[in-house]
Design an enzyme around this catalytic site. Structure first.
Site, short mmCIF file in Angstrom:
data_model
loop_
_atom_site.label_atom_id
_atom_site.label_comp_id
_atom_site.label_asym_id
_atom_site.label_seq_id
_atom_site.Cartn_x
_atom_site.Cartn_y
_atom_site.Cartn_z
CE1 TYR A 36 1.07 -0.08 4.31
CE2 TYR A 36 0.09 1.84 4.34
CZ TYR A 36 0.89 1.19 4.87
OH TYR A 36 1.59 1.54 5.94
CE LYS A 153 3.17 3.23 2.97
NZ LYS A 153 3.65 3.57 4.35
CD GLU A 186 10.26 2.04 10.17
OE1 GLU A 186 10.18 2.96 9.53
OE2 GLU A 186 9.82 0.68 9.97
CG LEU A 210 8.55 2.45 4.56
CD1 LEU A 210 8.02 1.04 4.00
CD2 LEU A 210 7.19 3.29 4.87
N1 PLP Z 1 7.79 4.12 8.82
C1 PLP Z 1 6.69 3.40 8.95
C2 PLP Z 1 6.77 2.18 9.33
C3 PLP Z 1 5.72 4.20 8.20
O1 PLP Z 1 4.41 3.20 8.25
C4 PLP Z 1 5.62 5.10 7.55
C5 PLP Z 1 4.61 5.80 7.00
O2 PLP Z 1 3.57 5.22 7.00
C6 PLP Z 1 6.93 6.07 7.57
C7 PLP Z 1 7.82 5.16 8.13
C8 PLP Z 1 7.12 7.27 6.76
O3 PLP Z 1 7.03 7.00 5.55
P1 PLP Z 1 6.51 8.14 4.74
O4 PLP Z 1 7.43 9.38 4.68
O5 PLP Z 1 6.65 7.55 3.19
O6 PLP Z 1 5.02 8.43 4.80
#
Ligand code: PLP
Length: 289
Positions: A36, A153, A186, A210
């Site tokens: 997603y 993701k 994270e 991610l």
């Molecule tokens: N890490 C995780 C586990 C996430 O679910 C998300 C965003 O949903 C992020 C980091 C941040 O990613 P982005 O900056 O692409 O929204």
């Protein structure tokens, strides 16, 4: 804006949410077998669109889902959804599962069409570099107990959901995660940055995090600006607890300042100057991506 029963996209058609039907044998439902994305948009302007679609394609490739859709196809869907939702501050949710088989069996089935779903939902107004007005985050921390493929993701978000809930259960808004070597990975739904002595530091890209689009854009913006040294390197728990500033980044939060970690103030416990500069640069440059 009434978007609860708005038009959604499902398998090539735009239908009201209440009429969008998915088989209970869909592997997204049974196995969390899908990928997603969430793309933010403000007043009809998308942020980082091509980067989000590229990450989604990488995820689909990683799990062997073949989908004949390119960035322009996704953009057309996004535009229709934004139009029908009235173009406020919207998250565009894109979801591709492997599709519905005729039986529940773990192996990837052949000849099954992926299920493609998209809808728009309201998000808060874009963050501004306002120390007084910005939402300040309190977070807890715990050992990262998710899987070892966090760069994908995946719609299988139970590990993230359980970590997020740990924060909710102790009355804070996020949970930051450390691996078994006590290094920062994270947060349950965000990437994490820290500042020490004017250096902005975030963990490197690997299978433990991610590859956040906000993270990518922010690093690029800060490096181009050149006011601060920027590092991507492992951060241990002691360093994180001793940070001058701590930030969460994600598409819907942009850069969110953290003022408390496990009940202790981060730095002086106030929103930091470097956060303000970083968010201001991000706000000024985000539509270039
Ligand atoms: N890490 C995780 C586990 C996430 O679910 C998300 C965003 O949903 C992020 C980091 C941040 O990613 P982005 O900056 O692409 O929204």
């Amino acid at each position: 804006m009434a978007i609860d029963n708005n038009i959604v996209f499902l398998n090539g058609e735009f239908v009201p949410m209440s009429e969008a039907k998915i088989s209970p044998l869909d592997r997204g439902f049974l196995f969390g077998d899908g990928i997603y994305e969430v793309v933010p948009s403000y007043g009809g302007q998308l942020v980082g669109f091509a980067l989000h679609i590229e990450r989604m394609q990488n995820g689909l490739n990683a799990i062997g889902i073949k989908l004949e859709m390119g960035v322009d196809d996704w953009r057309d869907i996004a535009i229709k959804l934004m139009e029908s939702s009235g173009k406020g501050n919207l998250g565009l949710y894109f979801h591709v599962s492997r599709g519905a088989d005729t039986k529940r069996f773990h192996a990837y089935p052949e000849h099954v069409q992926p299920t493609v779903f998209a809808y728009a939902f309201e998000i808060p107004a874009a963050t501004t570099a306002d120390k007084q007005g910005v939402k300040q985050y309190k977070v807890t921390s715990t050992e990262d107990l998710r899987w070892k493929r966090c760069q994908i993701k995946s719609t299988s978000l139970l590990g993230n959901v359980m970590h997020f809930q740990q924060g909710q259960d102790v009355g804070v808004q996020e949970t930051i995660l450390f691996n078994q070597h006590k290094e920062l990975t994270e947060a349950s739904a965000c990437n994490v940055f820290m500042v020490k002595n004017n250096v902005v530091i975030t963990p490197p890209l690997d299978n433990q995090i991610l590859p956040g689009i906000t993270r990518h854009m922010l690093l690029d913006i800060l490096r181009k600006d050149g006011s601060f040294q920027v590092q991507e390197r492992a951060l241990n728990m002691t360093e994180v607890r001793d940070a001058d500033e701590l930030w969460l980044t994600s598409s819907s939060k942009e850069i969110a300042p953290v003022v408390e970690l496990d009940g202790q103030p981060v730095g002086n416990g106030k929103v930091g100057d470097i956060w303000q500069k970083a968010q201001s640069l991000y706000s000024a440059n985000k539509y270039l991506y």
